[in-house]
Each structure stands twice: as structure tokens, then as C-alpha cells.
Design a protein around this motif. Structure first.
Motif, PDB file in Angstrom:
ATOM      1  N   ALA A  13       0.761  -1.221  -0.051  1.00 10.23           N
ATOM      2  CA  ALA A  13      -0.089   0.022   0.114  1.00 10.23           C
ATOM      3  C   ALA A  13       0.812   1.388  -0.083  1.00 10.23           C
ATOM      4  N   ALA A  14       1.876   1.199   0.608  1.00 10.50           N
ATOM      5  CA  ALA A  14       2.881   2.355   0.672  1.00 10.50           C
ATOM      6  C   ALA A  14       3.550   2.614  -0.620  1.00 10.50           C
ATOM      7  N   LYS A  15       3.726   1.606  -1.372  1.00  8.47           N
ATOM      8  CA  LYS A  15       4.403   1.881  -2.867  1.00  8.47           C
ATOM      9  C   LYS A  15       3.276   2.082  -3.798  1.00  8.47           C
ATOM     10  N   GLY A  16       2.284   1.436  -3.395  1.00 14.88           N
ATOM     11  CA  GLY A  16       0.917   1.335  -4.527  1.00 14.88           C
ATOM     12  C   GLY A  16       0.591   0.485  -5.548  1.00 14.88           C
ATOM     13  N   TRP A  17       1.627  -0.540  -5.356  1.00 16.13           N
ATOM     14  CA  TRP A  17       1.489  -1.677  -6.478  1.00 16.13           C
ATOM     15  C   TRP A  17       1.719  -3.003  -5.938  1.00 16.13           C
ATOM     16  N   GLY A  18       1.432  -4.047  -6.791  1.00 15.32           N
ATOM     17  CA  GLY A  18       1.587  -5.464  -6.360  1.00 15.32           C
ATOM     18  C   GLY A  18       1.201  -6.242  -7.168  1.00 15.32           C
ATOM     19  N   PHE A  19       0.975  -7.618  -7.055  1.00 18.14           N
ATOM     20  CA  PHE A  19       0.628  -8.527  -8.399  1.00 18.14           C
ATOM     21  C   PHE A  19      -0.354  -9.245  -7.912  1.00 18.14           C
ATOM     22  N   ILE A  20      -1.319  -9.808  -8.906  1.00 21.24           N
ATOM     23  CA  ILE A  20      -2.441 -10.745  -8.683  1.00 21.24           C
ATOM     24  C   ILE A  20      -2.080 -11.821  -9.679  1.00 21.24           C
ATOM     25  N   THR A  21      -2.319 -13.081  -8.999  1.00 25.48           N
ATOM     26  CA  THR A  21      -2.227 -14.412  -9.755  1.00 25.48           C
ATOM     27  C   THR A  21      -3.633 -14.638 -10.393  1.00 25.48           C
ATOM     28  N   ILE A  22      -3.542 -15.099 -11.856  1.00 26.69           N
ATOM     29  CA  ILE A  22      -4.603 -15.525 -12.364  1.00 26.69           C
ATOM     30  C   ILE A  22      -4.542 -16.498 -12.809  1.00 26.69           C
ATOM     31  N   LYS A  23      -5.324 -17.708 -12.569  1.00 27.10           N
ATOM     32  CA  LYS A  23      -5.153 -19.219 -13.024  1.00 27.10           C
ATOM     33  C   LYS A  23      -5.043 -19.307 -14.601  1.00 27.10           C
ATOM     34  N   ASP A  24      -4.238 -19.880 -15.378  1.00 22.48           N
ATOM     35  CA  ASP A  24      -3.980 -19.674 -16.500  1.00 22.48           C
ATOM     36  C   ASP A  24      -3.233 -18.580 -17.174  1.00 22.48           C
ATOM     37  N   GLU A  25      -2.941 -17.570 -16.280  1.00 24.76           N
ATOM     38  CA  GLU A  25      -2.545 -16.379 -17.040  1.00 24.76           C
ATOM     39  C   GLU A  25      -1.405 -16.000 -16.266  1.00 24.76           C
ATOM     40  N   GLY A  26      -1.005 -16.537 -14.900  1.00 25.72           N
ATOM     41  CA  GLY A  26       0.177 -16.303 -14.420  1.00 25.72           C
ATOM     42  C   GLY A  26      -0.085 -14.950 -13.449  1.00 25.72           C
ATOM     43  N   ASP A  27       1.109 -14.244 -13.034  1.00 26.43           N
ATOM     44  CA  ASP A  27       1.136 -12.793 -12.402  1.00 26.43           C
ATOM     45  C   ASP A  27       0.711 -11.688 -13.176  1.00 26.43           C
ATOM     46  N   VAL A  28      -0.229 -10.845 -12.584  1.00 30.37           N
ATOM     47  CA  VAL A  28      -0.413  -9.474 -13.456  1.00 30.37           C
ATOM     48  C   VAL A  28      -0.118  -8.433 -12.531  1.00 30.37           C
ATOM     49  N   PHE A  29       0.612  -7.488 -12.940  1.00 37.22           N
ATOM     50  CA  PHE A  29       0.799  -6.290 -12.230  1.00 37.22           C
ATOM     51  C   PHE A  29      -0.374  -5.505 -11.864  1.00 37.22           C
ATOM     52  N   VAL A  30      -0.317  -4.819 -10.808  1.00 35.71           N
ATOM     53  CA  VAL A  30      -1.803  -3.860 -10.334  1.00 35.71           C
ATOM     54  C   VAL A  30      -1.194  -2.744  -9.614  1.00 35.71           C
ATOM     55  N   HIS A  31      -1.672  -1.560 -10.061  1.00 35.87           N
ATOM     56  CA  HIS A  31      -1.241  -0.487  -9.380  1.00 35.87           C
ATOM     57  C   HIS A  31      -2.481   0.357  -8.581  1.00 35.87           C
ATOM     58  N   SER A  32      -2.271   1.073  -7.833  1.00 35.88           N
ATOM     59  CA  SER A  32      -3.475   1.495  -6.810  1.00 35.88           C
ATOM     60  C   SER A  32      -4.510   2.286  -7.916  1.00 35.88           C
ATOM     61  N   ARG A  33      -3.935   2.956  -8.803  1.00 34.73           N
ATOM     62  CA  ARG A  33      -5.022   3.294  -9.708  1.00 34.73           C
ATOM     63  C   ARG A  33      -5.903   2.501 -10.560  1.00 34.73           C
ATOM     64  N   GLY A  34      -5.398   1.271 -10.594  1.00 34.20           N
ATOM     65  CA  GLY A  34      -6.481   0.182 -11.124  1.00 34.20           C
ATOM     66  C   GLY A  34      -7.382  -0.337  -9.964  1.00 34.20           C
ATOM     67  N   ILE A  35      -7.165  -0.005  -8.858  1.00 34.95           N
ATOM     68  CA  ILE A  35      -8.200  -0.595  -7.801  1.00 34.95           C
ATOM     69  C   ILE A  35      -9.458   0.298  -7.426  1.00 34.95           C
ATOM     70  N   GLU A  36     -10.343  -0.280  -7.394  1.00 31.21           N
ATOM     71  CA  GLU A  36     -11.849   0.535  -6.912  1.00 31.21           C
ATOM     72  C   GLU A  36     -11.231   1.030  -5.387  1.00 31.21           C
ATOM     73  N   LYS A  37     -11.617   2.338  -5.148  1.00 33.21           N
ATOM     74  CA  LYS A  37     -11.303   2.964  -3.932  1.00 33.21           C
ATOM     75  C   LYS A  37     -11.849   2.239  -2.873  1.00 33.21           C
ATOM     76  N   SER A  38     -13.109   1.608  -3.053  1.00 30.79           N
ATOM     77  CA  SER A  38     -13.533   0.911  -1.833  1.00 30.79           C
ATOM     78  C   SER A  38     -12.900  -0.425  -1.397  1.00 30.79           C
ATOM     79  N   SER A  39     -12.104  -0.913  -2.215  1.00 32.77           N
ATOM     80  CA  SER A  39     -11.348  -2.229  -2.160  1.00 32.77           C
ATOM     81  C   SER A  39      -9.717  -2.059  -1.842  1.00 32.77           C
TER      82      SER A  39
END
Length: 69
Positions: A13-39
Motif C-alpha cells: 500500500a505504501a508503494k501503491g502496487w503489487g501482483f495478482i495471480t490469475i489461473k492460466d494467466e500467471g501474475d499480473v501487475f496491479v497499480h493503486s490507480r487500477g483498484i476501486e477505492k472501496s477495495s
């Protein structure tokens, strides 16, 4: 845009980024701008999320991320 289900692998949260693992896709980058504020406060390893995968600057990126569990 196909909605997909993934699992938060890590998110700094401090850096504002991370990774999400999706079955059959692997890891996908996520930035805080791509996350709904409530989540943003629920972005913890193991959390289930709904997302859309879009092209990013370097590779695939998550957008419209919403924690569902």
C-alpha cells in the motif's frame, strides 16, 4: 473486456502496487490507480478479486480491481 477472478499475491500500500495471480494467466501487475477505492484497504495476500486485464507499459496489467472475498 472479460472480467476475471484472481488472488492477490502481494500488494504494498505504501508503494501503491503489487501482483495478482490469475489461473492460466500467471501474475499480473496491479497499480493503486487500477483498484476501486472501496477495495484498496482489503488488498491483502490471498484476497479474491474480480478484475479486467489490459495492456500495460511493460506487460499485462490489472484494472477495475474489486475485492470479492
Amino acid at each position: 473486456m472479460n472480467k476475471m477472478i484472481g488472488t492477490v499475491k502481494n500488494y504494498d500500500a505504501a508503494k501503491g502496487w503489487g501482483f495478482i495471480t490469475i489461473k492460466d494467466e500467471g501474475d499480473v501487475f496491479v497499480h493503486s490507480r487500477g483498484i476501486e477505492k472501496s477495495s484498496r484497504r482489503f488488498m491483502r495476500p490471498g484476497a479474491k478479486v474480480q478484475l479486467v486485464v489490459i495492456p500495460g507499459a511493460r506487460s499485462k496489467q490489472a484494472a477495475h480491481v474489486r475485492v470479492i472475498q
